[in-house]
Design an enzyme around this catalytic site. Sequence first.
Site, mmCIF file in Angstrom:
data_model
loop_
_atom_site.group_PDB
_atom_site.id
_atom_site.type_symbol
_atom_site.label_atom_id
_atom_site.label_comp_id
_atom_site.label_asym_id
_atom_site.label_seq_id
_atom_site.Cartn_x
_atom_site.Cartn_y
_atom_site.Cartn_z
ATOM 1 N N THR A 30 0.825 -1.206 0.000
ATOM 2 C CA THR A 30 0.000 0.000 0.000
ATOM 3 C C THR A 30 0.861 1.258 0.000
ATOM 4 O O THR A 30 0.685 2.159 -0.829
ATOM 5 C CB THR A 30 -0.928 0.006 1.230
ATOM 6 N N TYR A 31 1.790 1.335 0.931
ATOM 7 C CA TYR A 31 2.628 2.530 1.048
ATOM 8 C C TYR A 31 3.541 2.677 -0.159
ATOM 9 O O TYR A 31 3.633 3.766 -0.757
ATOM 10 C CB TYR A 31 3.461 2.440 2.334
ATOM 11 N N ALA A 32 4.213 1.592 -0.559
ATOM 12 C CA ALA A 32 5.161 1.666 -1.670
ATOM 13 C C ALA A 32 4.462 2.045 -2.966
ATOM 14 O O ALA A 32 4.964 2.878 -3.742
ATOM 15 C CB ALA A 32 5.893 0.331 -1.828
ATOM 16 N N LYS A 70 3.101 5.817 -2.837
ATOM 17 C CA LYS A 70 4.201 6.781 -2.878
ATOM 18 C C LYS A 70 4.937 6.719 -4.216
ATOM 19 O O LYS A 70 5.448 7.731 -4.702
ATOM 20 C CB LYS A 70 5.167 6.536 -1.721
#
Length: 247
Positions: free
Chosen positions: A158-160, A163
């Site tokens: 999710t974060y990778a 971003k």
Amino acid sequence: MTPTPLKDRIAVVTGATRGIGHAAALGLARAGAHVVALGRTQGALEALDDQIFADTGSHATLVPIDLKEPDGLDHLGAALHERYGRIDILVHAAAVLGPITPTGHIVQKRWDEALAVNLTATWRIIRSFEPLLKASDAGRAIFLTTGRVARPKAFWGTYAATKAGMEALVRCWADEIENSNVRAVLLDPNQMRTRMRAEAFPGEDPATLPDPMEIAPLIVELAQGDRGLPTETVKFSDWKAGSAVQA
């Protein structure tokens, strides 16, 4: 006398109530900028303003805002145009971690939240603030990124992913404005003593990590209109080791 290289500059900071956003707001204010601080919590914004006033004798402009709301940034762009006619500095530090979980286990609600804050808000910020930055004689836009984009690992989907989308969007925009008076840069703080870091690594000793205020001088340096900006990501670790950041 304390140097004020950003005297009379208007600086918008997202995520200003804690972590690197908070450090950026303080650093820019101490360098002479008038800070427009964005955050979700009114009380935390007021605490930031109290600290800025104690340090500088001037108040910030406080904007309680949830970046997940679809129209807030559009309305803010119009309000800033009416009040100031321009902005000189943008620091987009707000982000959410999202779930640290196998990709197939990501739930829709958490995915949508990360997408809204980490990627969609970046697009809205660019769309709303580009005319204001172009109204400055030297607009500077600084977007916080992460090494997880270049080095994605298990459970960080999710974060990778969100971003990485943010990075791609900023790089495209930076190329589009190459012939204007605005410059955009990605800034990778690496490991820092933030709430997000503690959420991701709850067993880590925070005392082993740099305090977010350590990155404030770099942000002030990047915000100065008389300095060039690199086209690649600026890494705090490189700057701390003595590497120059000018193009």
